[in-house]
Every structure is written in C-alpha cells, then in structure tokens.
Design a protein around this motif. Sequence first.
Motif, short mmCIF file in Angstrom:
data_model
loop_
_atom_site.label_atom_id
_atom_site.label_comp_id
_atom_site.label_asym_id
_atom_site.label_seq_id
_atom_site.Cartn_x
_atom_site.Cartn_y
_atom_site.Cartn_z
N GLY A 1 0.68 -1.31 -0.16
CA GLY A 1 0.16 -0.22 -0.08
C GLY A 1 0.93 0.72 0.52
O GLY A 1 0.43 2.16 0.53
N GLY A 2 2.15 1.20 -1.20
CA GLY A 2 3.09 2.17 -0.97
C GLY A 2 2.16 3.63 -1.35
O GLY A 2 1.01 4.12 -2.03
N GLY A 3 2.87 3.74 -2.73
CA GLY A 3 2.25 5.40 -4.21
C GLY A 3 2.66 5.81 -4.22
O GLY A 3 3.26 6.32 -2.89
N GLY B 1 -0.58 11.87 11.44
CA GLY B 1 -0.53 10.09 10.32
C GLY B 1 -0.83 10.16 8.93
O GLY B 1 -0.94 8.31 9.40
N GLU B 2 -0.74 10.91 7.51
CA GLU B 2 -1.01 10.56 7.08
C GLU B 2 1.19 9.48 6.30
O GLU B 2 1.60 10.87 6.39
N PHE B 3 1.40 8.70 6.20
CA PHE B 3 2.02 8.14 5.45
C PHE B 3 2.48 8.04 4.02
O PHE B 3 1.09 7.84 2.88
N ILE B 4 3.41 9.35 3.69
CA ILE B 4 3.65 9.47 2.18
C ILE B 4 5.02 8.87 1.68
O ILE B 4 6.53 9.02 1.90
N SER B 5 4.96 7.77 1.07
CA SER B 5 5.54 6.81 0.94
C SER B 5 6.42 7.77 -0.62
O SER B 5 6.21 8.15 -1.29
N GLY B 6 7.36 5.97 -0.61
CA GLY B 6 8.57 6.93 -1.77
C GLY B 6 7.62 5.78 -3.29
O GLY B 6 6.28 5.45 -2.77
N PRO B 7 8.83 5.71 -4.08
CA PRO B 7 8.31 4.90 -5.00
C PRO B 7 7.49 3.07 -4.23
O PRO B 7 8.47 2.53 -3.39
N CYS B 8 6.59 2.86 -5.13
CA CYS B 8 6.58 1.42 -4.76
C CYS B 8 6.73 0.43 -5.26
O CYS B 8 7.07 0.54 -6.16
N ASP B 9 6.95 -0.42 -5.11
CA ASP B 9 8.07 -1.92 -4.33
C ASP B 9 7.00 -2.96 -5.76
O ASP B 9 5.64 -3.19 -5.20
N THR B 10 7.56 -2.30 -7.31
CA THR B 10 6.70 -3.08 -8.18
C THR B 10 7.43 -4.34 -8.68
O THR B 10 7.54 -5.39 -10.05
N THR C 1 9.71 6.93 7.91
CA THR C 1 9.42 5.72 8.79
C THR C 1 9.61 4.40 7.57
O THR C 1 9.56 4.43 6.58
N THR C 2 9.70 3.62 7.85
CA THR C 2 10.31 2.31 7.36
C THR C 2 8.95 1.24 7.56
O THR C 2 8.81 0.24 8.85
N PHE C 3 8.55 0.64 6.76
CA PHE C 3 6.88 -0.33 7.27
C PHE C 3 7.98 -1.62 6.28
O PHE C 3 8.09 -1.66 5.75
N THR C 4 8.45 -2.75 7.23
CA THR C 4 8.90 -4.11 7.38
C THR C 4 8.25 -5.53 7.54
O THR C 4 7.63 -5.05 8.70
N GLY D 1 10.23 -9.61 4.44
CA GLY D 1 11.44 -8.46 4.58
C GLY D 1 11.06 -7.54 3.64
O GLY D 1 12.06 -7.00 3.37
N ILE D 2 9.62 -7.51 2.87
CA ILE D 2 9.46 -5.98 1.58
C ILE D 2 9.41 -5.15 3.25
O ILE D 2 8.77 -5.16 3.60
N ARG D 3 9.74 -4.12 2.14
CA ARG D 3 10.31 -2.73 2.87
C ARG D 3 9.26 -1.41 2.49
O ARG D 3 8.74 -1.35 0.80
N VAL D 4 8.13 -0.91 2.84
CA VAL D 4 7.70 0.82 2.17
C VAL D 4 8.01 1.69 3.05
O VAL D 4 8.35 1.97 4.32
N ASN D 5 9.43 2.24 2.53
CA ASN D 5 9.91 3.70 3.04
C ASN D 5 9.19 5.06 3.15
O ASN D 5 8.54 5.22 1.56
N GLY D 6 9.34 5.92 3.08
CA GLY D 6 8.34 7.31 3.85
C GLY D 6 8.27 7.83 4.19
O GLY D 6 10.14 8.08 5.62
N ARG D 7 7.27 8.86 5.05
CA ARG D 7 7.12 9.37 6.09
C ARG D 7 6.18 9.30 6.19
O ARG D 7 5.35 9.32 5.72
#
Length: 296
Positions: free
Chosen positions: A25-27, A137-146, A100-103, A126-132
């Motif tokens: 759920g990045g994007g 409370g809104e998580f703003i991610s970087g490029p999504c994992d494709t 912030t990182t979700f693993t 081990g999949i990670r989603v990085n962002g801020r």
Amino acid sequence: MMPRPLLCSVVLLTAACGGGTQPPGGGPAPARAPGATTPTAPSSRTPTLQLASGTTRYLVRQDVHIQQDFAGLPPTIDLKYALYLTAAVGSARDSTGWPTTFTVDSVTVDSGSQLPPQINLGAARGIRVNGRLAATGEFISGPCDTSAAAASLGNLLPRFRSFFPRLPENGVAPQMSWTDSTTASDPANCSGGAAITTRSENRRTATTWEDRGGVRALRLEVTATYQFNGSGEQGGAPFTLDGSGVGTGVQFLASDGRYVGGELRDSSTLTIELPVQGISIPRRQIAHTIITVLPR
C-alpha cells in the motif's frame, strides 16, 4: 485503515470464463482535499497528544467475506490471514514529518481460505515500504515496490498511507471532534494493474482515556464513507471497476504517542466490467480488521 478491494481474486477467476487476469500500500502521495475545521475542541490550555518516534511490531488480522453474482464463479470467497509487520518511525523530524519504514515480517493464511494461485506468501518476508509519517498520521511513501515478490502478494498488504490514525495538525485531546476528506490515486503499477482513485469523507472523535493492554491510551472513533473507481488491463483484456463503501472503527493512541492498535469494520459494493468479453461482475465485500501490538 481502509482495506483494499481484493480485485485479484475475482479477475483471476474470470479466466475460467474466458476473461483476461494489488502490491504494497505504498504509491505516490494522495492529493489532499481540505478538511473542515475542528467543530469541537478542548480548551487551548489542554495539552494535546501527538504521534511520536519509535519502533513497534504489529499483528494485523483480517477477515474478508466476498459475495459475487456471476455464473461460473464461486458465489462466496472467504479469506482470513495474519500479517506481522514492524513500523519504525525515526527521530529526525522535519516539516514533512518523520522518516518511517514498514517491514513485513511474514504473512500466514488460515486453513480453508481461498487464495489466488499466483500469491506467494513466502515472498512477503522482508518487503519494505519507506516514506515519511506526517504529524496528521498520513504516511507518504516513496516509489512503490514493483518487484515480482511484491506483485505476487496481490493486494494482501494494507494501505500503509492510512495505517496510523489520522489526527488534527496540532494534535488531539479527549472530547475533540473533527472531519476530513481525502482523494488518493494509486497508479496501475502500484495497484495490481489497475489505476484506482478513492475519495473518502471521515468523521472522527477522540473520546476518553482507556486501558489498552496495560497501556494508557486515548480512544479514537471514526466513521467513513468512500467511493472508488479505476481501470486497467490484465492478460490483454481491459477492465473497469466502480464502487463505494462505509467503514467504522476505533483506534488507540498511547500517552507516549505510539499507535497501539484498534479494530475496524468495512463494507463495500463494486462492479467489475470486462467489456471485450461482455462480462459484468457485481460484488459485495465485508472486511473485519484487528490490529494489536506485539511484545517488544
């Protein structure tokens, strides 16, 4: 945390009927519609509670029940699974929030659940989603994992952008109520081949302090209505989807600023159209999500 419509299950199953075939759920950051000002608020002298940095492990249990009306497809699909993940909120806060990182630690599925054949649960580790993480409370991610690993999970992973509770910019206190509205767009490469736009209207209330597993936490209640639509192509066949839903939930924010889980219920209806095949698939989905904090 609003769940994704489990699109991959239905679209894959249409292959048996001559049809054609969602990742983390990045994007990109959603376009935010301006929310209303707080209608009720405590005295300006009342201290407010805000999110804080730290690392927390969560167990996310989701129970999804799907009904669909199309000859040749199973009339019901039931999926129950548990997602173990770690959210690490860094201490270096700036005007955009905290790094912030979700693993994802693992995903397990209850026996009897019906998974599409392309989903590889082992690929989740081990999949990670990085962002801020913003103060709201809104998580703003970087490029999504494709990657192929992420794509193989379909849309089992949550929408991380709405994992944490949404708060007013300057924090929250008991007996505070407010509303907000958002518009979020997920491109096709981040949503399992479908570009999806979701618009939601949310009413939120901070009620009182409660004991949450031995932790003093503020209870946050939310009611949401939303609409979504999108289009894409799978297996060379174009499709569109359109739907709406409602959700209610309760979330808990500890006195030290940690999100310590909650419970959410969501009900939606949607229609998937495959125009080349002349197929229209009405569908109803009910989801129940429970989030708990795991021992450190």
